[in-house]
Write a protein that holds these residues in place. Sequence first.
Motif, PDB file in Angstrom:
ATOM      1  N   LYS A   1      -6.130  -0.216  -7.748  1.00 14.05           N
ATOM      2  CA  LYS A   1      -5.275  -1.408  -7.710  1.00 14.05           C
ATOM      3  C   LYS A   1      -4.369  -1.361  -8.918  1.00 14.05           C
TER       4      LYS A   1
ATOM      5  N   PHE B   1      -9.343   5.636 -10.000  1.00 21.08           N
ATOM      6  CA  PHE B   1      -9.472   5.419  -8.557  1.00 21.08           C
ATOM      7  C   PHE B   1     -10.951   5.280  -8.217  1.00 21.08           C
TER       8      PHE B   1
ATOM      9  N   LEU C   1      -9.031   4.791  -4.037  1.00 25.20           N
ATOM     10  CA  LEU C   1      -8.057   3.700  -4.140  1.00 25.20           C
ATOM     11  C   LEU C   1      -8.030   3.163  -5.563  1.00 25.20           C
TER      12      LEU C   1
ATOM     13  N   LEU D   1       0.819  -1.205   0.000  1.00 23.70           N
ATOM     14  CA  LEU D   1       0.000   0.000   0.000  1.00 23.70           C
ATOM     15  C   LEU D   1       0.859   1.263   0.000  1.00 23.70           C
TER      16      LEU D   1
ATOM     17  N   GLU E   1       0.524   5.804  -0.826  1.00 28.82           N
ATOM     18  CA  GLU E   1      -0.378   6.941  -0.920  1.00 28.82           C
ATOM     19  C   GLU E   1       0.169   7.979  -1.898  1.00 28.82           C
TER      20      GLU E   1
ATOM     21  N   LEU F   1      -8.295   1.648   5.207  1.00 20.95           N
ATOM     22  CA  LEU F   1      -6.881   2.026   5.137  1.00 20.95           C
ATOM     23  C   LEU F   1      -6.311   2.180   6.545  1.00 20.95           C
TER      24      LEU F   1
ATOM     25  N   PHE G   1      -3.577   4.728  -2.807  1.00 19.63           N
ATOM     26  CA  PHE G   1      -4.746   5.524  -2.447  1.00 19.63           C
ATOM     27  C   PHE G   1      -4.383   6.998  -2.373  1.00 19.63           C
TER      28      PHE G   1
ATOM     29  N   ARG H   1      -1.689  -1.648  -4.261  1.00 21.88           N
ATOM     30  CA  ARG H   1      -2.760  -0.679  -4.022  1.00 21.88           C
ATOM     31  C   ARG H   1      -2.152   0.700  -3.763  1.00 21.88           C
TER      32      ARG H   1
END
Length: 156
Positions: A151, A118, A149, A66, A68, A126, A104, A102
């Motif tokens: 993928k 997204f 988010l 993950l 950001e 999250l 976000f 992922r």
Amino acid sequence: MSAIRKARMGDVKYIHKLLFDCAQRGQLLARSLSRIYGSIRDFYVVEDEAGGLMGCCALSICWEDLAEIRSLAVAEDRRGQGLGRTLVTACLDEARELGLSRVFALTYEVGFFGHMGFAQVEKNDLPQKVWTDCLNCPKFPECDETAMLIKVEAVA
């Protein structure tokens, strides 16, 4: 014609000013100089032919799968030229190269991120973000940003 590149130390004060200006307009949260210096390797910048900076964006890793998108900002007089899309695409490409699945963003620009693929999610989806950064945010627990988010497929 514009060029995208990884940020350098000499870009920090421009990034800080750009983020501050956008924060004054309520478009994102400001970042301190200290936080920008500490995360400069996360940032991309886009520059014009003369080397003037027009925008920035950062990819911040949160967990093993993950990351950001943070601090996406384009100079007011340069909006609508596809620079934001270029910056986000560079971050998504880097996420793929790193093997992240992922990515976000917490944003006020739902339409922009929606056009980039997204989808809206609950912030509770999250937990790594909530328990590391959100607890220290002045807007917590009344955050008015939308969690989005996407993928991504890792590069083989």
